[in-house]
Design a protein around this motif. Sequence first.
Motif, mmCIF file in Angstrom:
data_model
loop_
_atom_site.group_PDB
_atom_site.id
_atom_site.type_symbol
_atom_site.label_atom_id
_atom_site.label_comp_id
_atom_site.label_asym_id
_atom_site.label_seq_id
_atom_site.Cartn_x
_atom_site.Cartn_y
_atom_site.Cartn_z
ATOM 1 N N LEU A 217 -15.230 0.478 37.439
ATOM 2 C CA LEU A 217 -15.390 -0.923 37.845
ATOM 3 C C LEU A 217 -14.953 -1.858 36.724
ATOM 4 C CD1 LEU A 217 -18.836 -0.522 39.605
ATOM 5 C CD2 LEU A 217 -16.699 -1.140 40.753
ATOM 6 N N LYS A 218 -15.292 -1.500 35.494
ATOM 7 C CA LYS A 218 -14.860 -2.296 34.344
ATOM 8 C C LYS A 218 -13.341 -2.341 34.258
ATOM 9 C CE LYS A 218 -14.391 -1.645 29.378
ATOM 10 N NZ LYS A 218 -14.712 -0.762 28.238
ATOM 11 N N THR A 219 -12.700 -1.200 34.496
ATOM 12 C CA THR A 219 -11.246 -1.110 34.364
ATOM 13 C C THR A 219 -10.529 -2.090 35.282
ATOM 14 O OG1 THR A 219 -11.346 1.208 33.668
ATOM 15 C CG2 THR A 219 -9.268 0.451 34.612
ATOM 16 N N VAL A 220 -11.058 -2.274 36.491
ATOM 17 C CA VAL A 220 -10.394 -3.163 37.447
ATOM 18 C C VAL A 220 -10.917 -4.599 37.369
ATOM 19 C CG1 VAL A 220 -9.879 -1.259 39.017
ATOM 20 C CG2 VAL A 220 -11.977 -2.586 39.356
ATOM 21 N N GLY A 221 -11.754 -4.902 36.364
ATOM 22 C CA GLY A 221 -12.179 -6.280 36.157
ATOM 23 C C GLY A 221 -13.439 -6.695 36.892
ATOM 24 N N ARG A 222 -14.131 -5.742 37.513
ATOM 25 C CA ARG A 222 -15.379 -6.078 38.211
ATOM 26 C C ARG A 222 -16.544 -5.950 37.229
ATOM 27 N NH1 ARG A 222 -15.107 -2.527 43.637
ATOM 28 N NH2 ARG A 222 -17.306 -3.189 43.700
ATOM 29 N N SER A 226 -19.858 -3.561 37.123
ATOM 30 C CA SER A 226 -19.914 -2.482 36.130
ATOM 31 C C SER A 226 -21.228 -2.542 35.352
ATOM 32 C CB SER A 226 -18.717 -2.549 35.185
ATOM 33 O OG SER A 226 -18.822 -3.604 34.263
ATOM 34 N N ILE A 227 -21.664 -3.747 34.990
ATOM 35 C CA ILE A 227 -22.939 -3.884 34.289
ATOM 36 C C ILE A 227 -24.082 -3.371 35.162
ATOM 37 C CG2 ILE A 227 -24.597 -5.560 33.374
ATOM 38 C CD1 ILE A 227 -22.164 -7.260 32.509
ATOM 39 N N ALA A 228 -24.043 -3.731 36.438
ATOM 40 C CA ALA A 228 -25.091 -3.267 37.352
ATOM 41 C C ALA A 228 -25.102 -1.745 37.445
ATOM 42 C CB ALA A 228 -24.881 -3.884 38.736
ATOM 43 N N ALA A 229 -23.917 -1.130 37.474
ATOM 44 C CA ALA A 229 -23.838 0.332 37.535
ATOM 45 C C ALA A 229 -24.405 0.953 36.260
ATOM 46 C CB ALA A 229 -22.401 0.775 37.759
ATOM 47 N N ARG A 553 -4.531 -7.056 36.865
ATOM 48 C CA ARG A 553 -4.209 -5.644 36.674
ATOM 49 C C ARG A 553 -5.353 -4.908 35.984
ATOM 50 N NH1 ARG A 553 -2.646 -4.780 31.233
ATOM 51 N NH2 ARG A 553 -1.849 -2.720 31.775
ATOM 52 N N ALA A 554 -5.405 -3.609 36.231
ATOM 53 C CA ALA A 554 -6.428 -2.781 35.605
ATOM 54 C C ALA A 554 -6.119 -2.605 34.122
ATOM 55 C CB ALA A 554 -6.491 -1.418 36.286
ATOM 56 N N VAL A 555 -7.177 -2.596 33.303
ATOM 57 C CA VAL A 555 -7.040 -2.412 31.849
ATOM 58 C C VAL A 555 -8.087 -1.395 31.417
ATOM 59 C CG1 VAL A 555 -7.065 -3.524 29.583
ATOM 60 C CG2 VAL A 555 -6.293 -4.814 31.597
ATOM 61 N N ARG A 556 -7.634 -0.316 30.788
ATOM 62 C CA ARG A 556 -8.551 0.781 30.458
ATOM 63 C C ARG A 556 -9.146 0.680 29.060
ATOM 64 N NH1 ARG A 556 -9.086 5.239 33.479
ATOM 65 N NH2 ARG A 556 -9.859 6.285 31.635
ATOM 66 N N THR A 557 -8.615 -0.165 28.167
ATOM 67 C CA THR A 557 -9.011 -0.087 26.770
ATOM 68 C C THR A 557 -10.282 -0.881 26.493
ATOM 69 O OG1 THR A 557 -7.790 -2.030 26.031
ATOM 70 C CG2 THR A 557 -6.573 0.035 26.181
ATOM 71 N N ALA A 558 -10.754 -0.768 25.243
ATOM 72 C CA ALA A 558 -11.967 -1.465 24.836
ATOM 73 C C ALA A 558 -11.826 -2.976 24.883
ATOM 74 C CB ALA A 558 -12.365 -1.027 23.413
ATOM 75 N N SER A 559 -10.598 -3.474 24.945
ATOM 76 C CA SER A 559 -10.356 -4.918 24.983
ATOM 77 C C SER A 559 -10.219 -5.446 26.407
ATOM 78 C CB SER A 559 -9.081 -5.243 24.196
ATOM 79 O OG SER A 559 -9.168 -4.783 22.869
ATOM 80 N N SER A 560 -10.626 -4.665 27.388
ATOM 81 C CA SER A 560 -10.353 -5.022 28.784
ATOM 82 C C SER A 560 -10.936 -6.379 29.158
ATOM 83 C CB SER A 560 -10.894 -3.939 29.722
ATOM 84 O OG SER A 560 -12.292 -3.793 29.569
ATOM 85 N N GLU A 561 -12.149 -6.679 28.708
ATOM 86 C CA GLU A 561 -12.752 -7.952 29.081
ATOM 87 C C GLU A 561 -12.228 -9.098 28.218
ATOM 88 O OE1 GLU A 561 -14.380 -7.973 31.912
ATOM 89 O OE2 GLU A 561 -13.863 -5.854 31.839
#
Length: 604
Positions: A217-222, A226-229, A553-561
């Motif tokens: 969820l974090k990867t796709v910007g949700r 993601s926090i709730a999960a 776009r999806a972002v997988r790295t630690a800088s995603s947010e």
Amino acid sequence: MATVTHDEALAHARRLLNGQPGAALEQARAILAAVPASAAAHRIAAEALRRLGRDGEAADAALAAVGAAVHDEAMIAAALALAENRLPDAEAALRARLKEDPTDVAAIRMLAEVAGRIGRYGDAEKLLTRALELAPGFGAARANLATVLYKQNRYAEAVETLDAVLTDDPDNPAHANLKAAALGRIGGYDEAIALYAELVERFPGHARLWMSYGHMLKTVGRQEDSIAAYRRGLDAEPGLGEIWWSLANLKTIRFDEADRQAMEAALAAAEPAGAERDDDRLHLHFALGKAYDDAGAPDAAFRHYAAGNAIRAGQLGYDAAETSAIVDAAIATCTAGFFADRAGQGDPSGDPVFILGMPRAGSTLIEQILASHSAIEGTMELPDIPALALGLGREAKGEGRHWVAALAEACPDKLADMGAAFLRRTAVQRKTGKPLYIDKLPNNWLYAPLIRLILPNAKIIDARRHPLDCCWSNFRQHFAKGQAFSYRLSDMGAYYRDYVRLMAHLDAVQPGRVHRVIHEALLSDPETEVRAMLAFLGQPFEEGCMAFHTNARAVRTASSEQVRRPINRDGVDQWRPYAEWLGPLEEALGPVLDAYPEVPAGLI
């Protein structure tokens, strides 16, 4: 049969296989009539049926042999050795069995497990492939093969294999979990999220499933989802340190006093120190470092960061001298003449764009900017260049770290083949028709000479950030894998210095082939820097690049947010509250620190 022992009957059946498979089959069936649990007789029947061209029946017989192996004392002993991690004992027993009977698919699968546990994934793959040739319906072997493919970063093949596994075993949560993880590696985020949603509904008390769901969820910007999960995972297992770190790793969340108390309690529960709880402890230390940093308590924050790094450094055993030796070899080997002699070799494609440098140096920001252009596709940090380099070293010199020497001996066809292999292996990451695509694995800096040779028309962008900000950001970061240099300040300084001197050498012998982006300049004057990058890539300026933070776009790295926000200077000078503890880093950096962003004279 009354006067013939079981072993004698088996031996007779094996002799009949050579020239009389029909008679061997009859003999095997006679044995099974008397001893239905005889795995050896099932295997003889399978081999006889194969020789008779009755492959479907042979596969069934081979599977029957697997089932019967639970009654085989030798196989039980090998399985016990595996369970107790006595791998040499297990390997010896299994090899003895296969010398006696090379078609024992249960033994083949178990030997593949031994190979996988010690990292010999190629051997494991060959063994499992052989097991499936003998018994195509052997679901456990096929599931093991999917795992081995995943471990070798062959995610698309893993998904294809898991589709076959799940067709026969659709309700198996372990297979669905692995498929979701593999889909995430090839950009199949929607399907991965759907799989995780089903899994957490079926297993709401499984903390690690909630964590994996949160990652996707974090990867796709949700972010809120993601926090709730993550929080649901903590409800199930409050002491699971990796979830606390996952929350910290969002970078945008701030822990409160209740969170700090919960993490401190979990850390106390994970004592005394021991390898079985080290993962929880190190994740909790990194998360608590973030929590105390949020609270403006640098003493406590550094204490936790240092403790987490010390645990991880002990696990990894990084050798800084080995990296320096590789850089020394690359500088000595890859001279201007070396490149001139190989001009025109490699694969001619100009599609790839490599963004490399130190981790935490702004490469994700650069990728997000460029991926907002109509001609450039962002992918993720791809493992393929290091894999190609280390494979070259193993193939030519018997050990991956000798890839520089192997590169010097590589013929033109080999260089072209490696370039084509990169394009082929990364094709699965390309989801659009854009002409250029990005590989932003930072550590590719070490393989920049290789990139120049196998893909001479590819573009290389070097993302560089102030040494103290960059290295401190690494020290605060626990990476999911890799980056073994980042867990000691002295190692990190040496790594940064090696990186600078190799890139300076490449500038000297291949001038103009690498475009450098200084992070602080990008923050201060983004449009000028963006225009320069696009000019280097041969692309016109587009306003969309300046609105990169709106790119979904999806972002997988630690800088995603962080890259989903407009450009800001929040990360500048974050090292300053910790300056009193950074002496080992400053000493290792040496003149690179004082000269930044220039390269000190005489460094190479």
